[in-house]
Design an enzyme around this catalytic site. Structure first.
Site, PDB file in Angstrom:
ATOM      1  N   LYS A  32      -4.755   3.650 -13.569  1.00  0.00           N
ATOM      2  CA  LYS A  32      -3.477   3.507 -12.924  1.00  0.00           C
ATOM      3  C   LYS A  32      -3.118   1.980 -12.795  1.00  0.00           C
ATOM      4  CE  LYS A  32      -2.261   3.970  -8.372  1.00  0.00           C
ATOM      5  NZ  LYS A  32      -1.228   3.209  -8.055  1.00  0.00           N
ATOM      6  N   ASP A  59       2.465   2.964 -12.936  1.00  0.00           N
ATOM      7  CA  ASP A  59       2.976   3.543 -11.468  1.00  0.00           C
ATOM      8  C   ASP A  59       4.047   2.178 -11.039  1.00  0.00           C
ATOM      9  OD1 ASP A  59       3.193   4.248  -8.945  1.00  0.00           O
ATOM     10  OD2 ASP A  59       1.324   3.549  -8.346  1.00  0.00           O
ATOM     11  N   LYS A  61       7.246   3.096 -10.322  1.00  0.00           N
ATOM     12  CA  LYS A  61       8.121   3.674  -9.200  1.00  0.00           C
ATOM     13  C   LYS A  61       9.608   3.245  -9.592  1.00  0.00           C
ATOM     14  CE  LYS A  61       4.699   4.551  -5.589  1.00  0.00           C
ATOM     15  NZ  LYS A  61       3.644   3.473  -6.023  1.00  0.00           N
ATOM     16  N   ASP A  64      16.784   2.960  -9.810  1.00  0.00           N
ATOM     17  CA  ASP A  64      17.881   1.993  -9.989  1.00  0.00           C
ATOM     18  C   ASP A  64      19.024   2.945 -10.648  1.00  0.00           C
ATOM     19  OD1 ASP A  64      19.570  -0.492 -11.020  1.00  0.00           O
ATOM     20  OD2 ASP A  64      17.298  -1.345 -10.885  1.00  0.00           O
ATOM     21  N   THR A 118       4.089   8.019   1.258  1.00  0.00           N
ATOM     22  CA  THR A 118       3.576   8.423   2.750  1.00  0.00           C
ATOM     23  C   THR A 118       3.516   7.265   3.928  1.00  0.00           C
ATOM     24  OG1 THR A 118       1.712   7.679   1.518  1.00  0.00           O
ATOM     25  CG2 THR A 118       2.005  10.068   1.816  1.00  0.00           C
ATOM     26  N   ARG A 209     -10.595   2.304  -4.767  1.00  0.00           N
ATOM     27  CA  ARG A 209     -11.651   1.483  -4.118  1.00  0.00           C
ATOM     28  C   ARG A 209     -13.193   2.151  -4.342  1.00  0.00           C
ATOM     29  NH1 ARG A 209      -8.205  -0.446   0.858  1.00  0.00           N
ATOM     30  NH2 ARG A 209      -7.424   1.706   0.088  1.00  0.00           N
TER      31      ARG A 209
HETATM   32  O1  C5P Z   1      -8.192   2.405  -3.127  1.00  0.00           O
HETATM   33  P1  C5P Z   1      -7.578   3.738  -2.899  1.00  0.00           P
HETATM   34  O2  C5P Z   1      -8.229   4.962  -3.523  1.00  0.00           O
HETATM   35  O3  C5P Z   1      -6.866   3.748  -1.697  1.00  0.00           O
HETATM   36  O4  C5P Z   1      -6.172   3.616  -4.021  1.00  0.00           O
HETATM   37  C1  C5P Z   1      -5.269   4.537  -3.962  1.00  0.00           C
HETATM   38  C2  C5P Z   1      -4.302   4.151  -5.061  1.00  0.00           C
HETATM   39  O5  C5P Z   1      -3.219   4.960  -4.667  1.00  0.00           O
HETATM   40  C3  C5P Z   1      -3.606   2.668  -4.394  1.00  0.00           C
HETATM   41  O6  C5P Z   1      -3.137   2.295  -5.835  1.00  0.00           O
HETATM   42  C4  C5P Z   1      -2.377   3.051  -3.737  1.00  0.00           C
HETATM   43  O7  C5P Z   1      -1.439   2.151  -3.773  1.00  0.00           O
HETATM   44  C5  C5P Z   1      -2.019   4.564  -4.300  1.00  0.00           C
HETATM   45  N1  C5P Z   1      -1.190   5.277  -3.266  1.00  0.00           N
HETATM   46  C6  C5P Z   1      -1.905   5.686  -2.121  1.00  0.00           C
HETATM   47  N2  C5P Z   1      -0.983   6.409  -1.109  1.00  0.00           N
HETATM   48  C7  C5P Z   1       0.232   6.903  -1.431  1.00  0.00           C
HETATM   49  C8  C5P Z   1       0.503   6.553  -2.740  1.00  0.00           C
HETATM   50  C9  C5P Z   1       0.019   5.790  -3.528  1.00  0.00           C
HETATM   51  O8  C5P Z   1      -3.154   5.344  -1.800  1.00  0.00           O
HETATM   52  N3  C5P Z   1       0.636   7.795  -0.656  1.00  0.00           N
END
Ligand code: C5P
Length: 231
Positions: A32, A59, A61, A64, A118, A209
């Site tokens: 992503k 991603d 989003k 517009d 979220t 992560r």
């Molecule tokens: O490192 P981690 O697993 O928390 O990363 C999750 C990814 O998903 C990040 O790129 C974050 O921006 C995205 N994301 C999220 N929660 C959301 C929407 C997107 O963690 N509600």
């Protein structure tokens, strides 16, 4: 067939991103690319990763006017990404314009809609003029996205069942907020393990992560694949 896991390349530079992609090469991981990396490294990096045979979810989003989003979608398709996304709150005309352009392509990317971020709670929604609870707004926008021909939505693990009930079994659900049983929770709050999310009906998982910050990324990814099998 690639795995269902999209690894979030939330880094600043091309070199950091390519290191992660190369570490996971051959494991059928998907990737992503979001606003952080895209803004600093640009479309050439997307082309490069796609050119390495990897599946990319762009991603960005989009939100517009219909013409602008439809043309941005075409540009994403030309990069060869497998998935890109738009904000469902951009409305019917915007999403239909995207669908219309994608339908002209031989092999269009999947288009997902973001319903309610979220990070937005009921109070935040009220402040921007949305006077219904977040869950109701999620269901409403998911339904609208489906009517407009979107292929699915991005949803938190807590919304998977609601969306399955509202939109049926063929509508795709991609879920971030995933934490494998072995990993740190970091700043994520509404989380699920990979197996829980798949059991509830998620089609794709976004995991950052727990893989990218792991000492051994290949090992972390393979452990997650094992967890996925247990659902
Ligand atoms: O490192 P981690 O697993 O928390 O990363 C999750 C990814 O998903 C990040 O790129 C974050 O921006 C995205 N994301 C999220 N929660 C959301 C929407 C997107 O963690 N509600």
């Amino acid at each position: 067939m690639k795995s269902k896991i999209f690894v979030a390349l939330d880094v600043d530079t091309e070199a950091q991103a390519l290191e992660i992609v190369e570490d996971l090469h051959g494991l059928d991981a998907c990737f992503k690319i979001g606003k952080q990396l895209f803004t600093s490294a640009g479309p050439d990096l997307v082309r490069k990763i796609v050119g390495m045979g990897e599946d990319v979810f762009l991603d960005l989003k989009y939100h517009d006017i219909p013409n602008t989003v439809a043309k941005a979608g075409l540009a994403a398709a030309a990069l060869g990404v497998r998935i890109f996304n738009v904000h469902a709150s951009g409305g019917r005309k915007m999403m239909e314009a995207v669908r219309n352009e994608m339908d002209k392509l031989a092999n269009p990317p999947m288009v997902l809609a973001v319903t309610v971020l979220t990070s937005m709670g009921d109070n935040d929604l009220r402040e921007v003029g949305v006077d219904v609870p977040a869950r109701d707004q999620v269901a409403r926008l998911a339904k609208l996205a489906q009517e407009c021909g979107m292929d699915g939505v991005v949803a938190s693990p807590l919304e998977i069942e609601l969306i399955r009930e509202t939109c049926g079994k063929d509508f795709k659900i991609l879920t971030p907020g995933i934490r494998p049983a072995f990993a740190a929770v970091n700043d994520q709050k509404r989380i699920a393990t990979p197996a829980e999310a798949l059991r509830k009906g998620a089609d794709f998982l976004v995991i950052g992560r727990p893989i990218t910050a792991a000492e051994n990324r290949r090992e972390a990814f393979l452990k997650i694949l094992e967890e996925c099998k247990k659902w």
